[in-house]
Design an enzyme around this catalytic site. Structure first.
Site, PDB file in Angstrom:
ATOM      1  N   HIS A  79       0.804  -1.228  -0.191  1.00 27.25           N
ATOM      2  CA  HIS A  79      -0.014  -0.137   0.042  1.00 27.25           C
ATOM      3  C   HIS A  79       0.852   1.316  -0.035  1.00 27.25           C
ATOM      4  O   HIS A  79       0.454   2.393   0.547  1.00 27.25           O
ATOM      5  CB  HIS A  79      -0.962   0.017   1.170  1.00 27.25           C
ATOM      6  CG  HIS A  79      -2.110  -0.846   0.964  1.00 27.25           C
ATOM      7  ND1 HIS A  79      -3.391  -0.801   0.525  1.00 27.25           N
ATOM      8  CD2 HIS A  79      -2.069  -2.204   1.356  1.00 27.25           C
ATOM      9  CE1 HIS A  79      -4.113  -1.981   0.369  1.00 27.25           C
ATOM     10  NE2 HIS A  79      -3.348  -2.915   0.831  1.00 27.25           N
ATOM     11  N   THR A  80       2.020   1.244  -0.487  1.00 31.38           N
ATOM     12  CA  THR A  80       2.857   2.314  -0.723  1.00 31.38           C
ATOM     13  C   THR A  80       2.962   2.800  -2.108  1.00 31.38           C
ATOM     14  O   THR A  80       3.170   3.858  -2.103  1.00 31.38           O
ATOM     15  CB  THR A  80       4.463   1.874  -0.324  1.00 31.38           C
ATOM     16  OG1 THR A  80       4.704   0.694  -0.936  1.00 31.38           O
ATOM     17  CG2 THR A  80       4.688   1.740   1.074  1.00 31.38           C
ATOM     18  N   GLY A 109      -5.533 -16.016  -8.711  1.00 25.38           N
ATOM     19  CA  GLY A 109      -6.158 -15.426  -7.611  1.00 25.38           C
ATOM     20  C   GLY A 109      -5.408 -15.333  -6.303  1.00 25.38           C
ATOM     21  O   GLY A 109      -5.984 -15.321  -5.442  1.00 25.38           O
ATOM     22  N   ALA A 110      -4.257 -15.947  -6.256  1.00 24.84           N
ATOM     23  CA  ALA A 110      -3.387 -16.203  -5.001  1.00 24.84           C
ATOM     24  C   ALA A 110      -2.580 -14.970  -4.672  1.00 24.84           C
ATOM     25  O   ALA A 110      -2.047 -14.987  -3.845  1.00 24.84           O
ATOM     26  CB  ALA A 110      -2.466 -17.355  -5.127  1.00 24.84           C
ATOM     27  N   GLY A 111      -2.810 -14.009  -5.561  1.00 22.85           N
ATOM     28  CA  GLY A 111      -2.081 -12.731  -5.173  1.00 22.85           C
ATOM     29  C   GLY A 111      -0.606 -12.624  -5.794  1.00 22.85           C
ATOM     30  O   GLY A 111       0.225 -11.905  -5.490  1.00 22.85           O
ATOM     31  N   SER A 155      -0.346 -12.433  -9.116  1.00 24.64           N
ATOM     32  CA  SER A 155      -0.477 -11.738 -10.209  1.00 24.64           C
ATOM     33  C   SER A 155      -0.363 -12.610 -11.654  1.00 24.64           C
ATOM     34  O   SER A 155       0.259 -12.200 -12.570  1.00 24.64           O
ATOM     35  CB  SER A 155       0.651 -10.528 -10.671  1.00 24.64           C
ATOM     36  OG  SER A 155       0.110  -9.321 -10.496  1.00 24.64           O
ATOM     37  N   SER A 156      -1.324 -13.708 -11.390  1.00 25.45           N
ATOM     38  CA  SER A 156      -1.726 -14.301 -12.869  1.00 25.45           C
ATOM     39  C   SER A 156      -1.916 -13.699 -13.945  1.00 25.45           C
ATOM     40  O   SER A 156      -1.579 -13.992 -14.978  1.00 25.45           O
ATOM     41  CB  SER A 156      -2.197 -15.595 -12.462  1.00 25.45           C
ATOM     42  OG  SER A 156      -3.602 -15.178 -12.312  1.00 25.45           O
ATOM     43  N   GLU A 195      -5.009  -2.978 -18.025  1.00 22.66           N
ATOM     44  CA  GLU A 195      -5.751  -3.294 -16.594  1.00 22.66           C
ATOM     45  C   GLU A 195      -6.833  -2.414 -16.298  1.00 22.66           C
ATOM     46  O   GLU A 195      -7.774  -2.470 -15.846  1.00 22.66           O
ATOM     47  CB  GLU A 195      -4.675  -3.690 -15.607  1.00 22.66           C
ATOM     48  CG  GLU A 195      -4.017  -5.125 -15.555  1.00 22.66           C
ATOM     49  CD  GLU A 195      -4.488  -6.161 -14.391  1.00 22.66           C
ATOM     50  OE1 GLU A 195      -5.101  -5.574 -13.480  1.00 22.66           O
ATOM     51  OE2 GLU A 195      -4.467  -7.048 -15.043  1.00 22.66           O
ATOM     52  N   ASP A 250       3.268  -4.710 -10.354  1.00 25.71           N
ATOM     53  CA  ASP A 250       3.178  -6.299 -11.022  1.00 25.71           C
ATOM     54  C   ASP A 250       3.768  -6.346 -12.216  1.00 25.71           C
ATOM     55  O   ASP A 250       4.681  -7.120 -12.587  1.00 25.71           O
ATOM     56  CB  ASP A 250       1.648  -6.721 -10.931  1.00 25.71           C
ATOM     57  CG  ASP A 250       1.061  -6.716  -9.647  1.00 25.71           C
ATOM     58  OD1 ASP A 250       1.669  -6.440  -8.561  1.00 25.71           O
ATOM     59  OD2 ASP A 250      -0.247  -6.560  -9.407  1.00 25.71           O
TER      60      ASP A 250
HETATM   61  P1  ADP Z   1      -4.185 -12.564  -9.789  1.00 24.04           P
HETATM   62  O1  ADP Z   1      -3.574 -11.877 -10.955  1.00 24.04           O
HETATM   63  O2  ADP Z   1      -3.974 -12.095  -8.341  1.00 24.04           O
HETATM   64  O3  ADP Z   1      -3.715 -14.033 -10.038  1.00 24.04           O
HETATM   65  P2  ADP Z   1      -6.655 -11.539 -10.807  1.00 24.04           P
HETATM   66  O4  ADP Z   1      -7.954 -11.884 -10.681  1.00 24.04           O
HETATM   67  O5  ADP Z   1      -6.138 -10.416 -11.205  1.00 24.04           O
HETATM   68  O6  ADP Z   1      -5.792 -12.410  -9.769  1.00 24.04           O
HETATM   69  O7  ADP Z   1      -6.514 -12.808 -12.158  1.00 24.04           O
HETATM   70  C1  ADP Z   1      -7.087 -13.966 -12.228  1.00 24.04           C
HETATM   71  C2  ADP Z   1      -7.566 -14.214 -13.530  1.00 24.04           C
HETATM   72  O8  ADP Z   1      -6.585 -14.422 -14.638  1.00 24.04           O
HETATM   73  C3  ADP Z   1      -8.447 -15.290 -13.583  1.00 24.04           C
HETATM   74  O9  ADP Z   1      -9.791 -15.243 -13.223  1.00 24.04           O
HETATM   75  C4  ADP Z   1      -8.594 -15.660 -15.066  1.00 24.04           C
HETATM   76  O10 ADP Z   1      -9.378 -14.768 -15.784  1.00 24.04           O
HETATM   77  C5  ADP Z   1      -6.943 -15.280 -15.457  1.00 24.04           C
HETATM   78  N1  ADP Z   1      -6.237 -16.343 -15.906  1.00 24.04           N
HETATM   79  C6  ADP Z   1      -5.065 -16.332 -15.010  1.00 24.04           C
HETATM   80  N2  ADP Z   1      -4.383 -17.575 -15.402  1.00 24.04           N
HETATM   81  C7  ADP Z   1      -4.740 -18.040 -16.194  1.00 24.04           C
HETATM   82  C8  ADP Z   1      -4.852 -19.254 -17.007  1.00 24.04           C
HETATM   83  N3  ADP Z   1      -3.702 -20.201 -17.065  1.00 24.04           N
HETATM   84  N4  ADP Z   1      -5.939 -19.586 -18.055  1.00 24.04           N
HETATM   85  C9  ADP Z   1      -7.082 -18.641 -18.373  1.00 24.04           C
HETATM   86  N5  ADP Z   1      -7.138 -17.590 -17.606  1.00 24.04           N
HETATM   87  C10 ADP Z   1      -6.285 -17.099 -16.803  1.00 24.04           C
HETATM   88 MG    MG Z   2      -4.142  -9.610 -11.261  1.00 21.27          MG
END
Ligand code: ADP
Ligand code: MG
Length: 394
Positions: free
Chosen positions: A46-47, A134-136, A138-139, A172, A184
């Site tokens: 949060h910085t 969704g584990a934080g 940044s997928s 984003e 990220d």
């Molecule tokens: P975070 O970035 O923290 O993991 P987000 O909610 O920002 O969480 O992003 C998660 C979203 O990214 C998922 O709901 C999905 O839409 C997308 N996503 C991530 N990895 C994949 C994947 N391997 N295939 C399809 N969608 C993905």
């Molecule tokens: Mg994300």
């Protein structure tokens, strides 16, 4: 919920299996394969929106995209995760709100690049990621950064990393509709093996700081609590508002401009809650700077107490922790970690625990037992190491 570890690429030469799958789906070989990592924020929470400092690192979990340019403006997208099948779209009518599900990330990048004047071609694209969703970690940015690296290369647009950072932020913010900053994608695009990415969110300058866990006999454990509390969005907005109020009352552009030595005076000017929010940001910025200094000198074994202090500050002053995160952190510390903190926006998500390799198993066991005893969800516990940023791999 998490994709299996590197489902297509385990035990395969880099990218070869993904290329085979691409050929099966799209009847031709990809032009190339690009990968971009997820990230963990080591310290500095949060910085970012207070124009302060953050210290994330790119991790050894990546999104990979195999991409082939098409002769038209169609886009066909497929992920190895989920069961959506091939999603078809067109570059001609891309606009915010037009994309659904995971495709908003690649399409958002294409939209943002078009907005910048890049001549984006239609593509066929196959995604395979082992960054947990969704584990934080940044997928979503891992996907965006892999896609933007691919299109930058394929079009010869010649965008510099900093320009790609801003384009993915635009994707984003304006296309996906998530009010995220630049941390990220800075980590994913600019990360480097054995380094953390020291980012000044005021001038967006980046400096790589040595951060190697293995030579120090350490592992970085991520404990994904699998919880996401419903007040996360409102909590984020109200914390931001408190920070803005604090800066206004103290007469500074952003809380970045307040030093630890100013806090005594600030205490007399702010209401109790705003003061505590401000104190978190101000002390957290100082902790990032101290961490950077220690990593450049004594090394990672010296930063444990800063991680602990960061967690205490988020729990007590910023009030964004939750019982699951506190239990993860306290248990990890009590069973051998040298430092632990929640990481990410708060109200759920993951904690990190910097742990001597010799204590890894006892920390894993203790956390699993503590969560079972508390009847919390079974946490996902895994190690990450500081890895390379986005790049072409085939
Ligand atoms: P975070 O970035 O923290 O993991 P987000 O909610 O920002 O969480 O992003 C998660 C979203 O990214 C998922 O709901 C999905 O839409 C997308 N996503 C991530 N990895 C994949 C994947 N391997 N295939 C399809 N969608 C993905
Ligand atoms: Mg994300």
């Amino acid at each position: 919920m998490n994709p299996p570890a590197d489902p297509l690429t385990a035990n395969a030469p880099a990218g070869a299996t993904l290329a085979t799958r691409f050929r099966q789906e799209f009847d031709d070989a990809p032009d190339g394969i690009w990968q971009a990592p997820g990230r963990v924020n080591l310290i500095g929470e949060h910085t970012d929106y207070n124009e302060g400092f953050v210290l994330p690192f790119a991790i050894d979990r990546t999104a990979r995209v195999a991409v082939r340019v098409r002769p038209d403006s169609s886009v066909r997208l497929l992920s190895t995760y989920g069961d959506q099948g091939v999603v078809s779209s067109s570059l001609d009518n891309l606009e915010p709100g037009s994309a659904k599900g995971w495709t908003k990330y690649p399409l958002g990048v294409m939209w943002a690049l078009k907005q910048r004047g890049v001549d984006v071609p239609g593509v066929d694209l196959l995604l395979d990621s082992n960054v947990p969703l969704g584990a934080g970690l940044s997928s979503s940015h891992a996907i965006e950064c892999a896609v933007i690296s691919a299109i930058n290369d394929l079009t010869g647009a010649g965008l510099q990393p900093q320009e790609m950072v801003l384009a993915t932020q635009r994707a984003e913010n304006d296309f996906v509709g998530a009010p995220t900053g630049i941390m990220d994608q800075s980590a994913s695009l600019r990360g480097s093996e054995g380094h953390a990415v020291f980012l000044d969110c005021r001038d967006q300058n980046v400096r790589l700081v040595p951060f190697e866990t293995q030579p120090a006999g350490l592992v970085m454990l991520v404990i994904d609590t699998k919880v996401s509390h419903s007040h996360a969005d409102g909590g984020y907005a109200s914390r931001r508002a408190s920070c803005e109020l604090g800066a206004e009352v103290l007469g500074v552009k952003a809380l970045r401009d307040v030093q630890v030595a100013d806090l005594a005076e600030a205490n007399g000017l702010l209401d109790v809650v705003t003061f505590r929010r401000v104190r978190h940001v101000v002390t957290e910025n100082a902790r990032v700077l101290q961490t950077v200094e220690l990593l450049a000198g004594a090394g990672p074994a010296a930063i444990g107490s800063l991680l602990d202090a960061s967690h205490a500050s988020m729990r007590d002053d910023f009030e964004i922790s939750c019982p699951e995160l506190d239990l993860a952190v306290d248990t990890a510390r009590a069973s051998g970690a040298i430092g632990a903190r929640m990481t990410g926006g708060g109200f759920g998500g993951a904690a990190i625990a910097l742990t001597p390799a010799s204590a890894e198993q006892s920390v894993r066991d203790a956390v699993a037992t503590a969560f079972a005893d508390a009847r919390y969800k079974v946490p996902d516990i895994f190690t990450v190491s500081p890895a390379a940023g986005a790049r072409r791999i085939a």
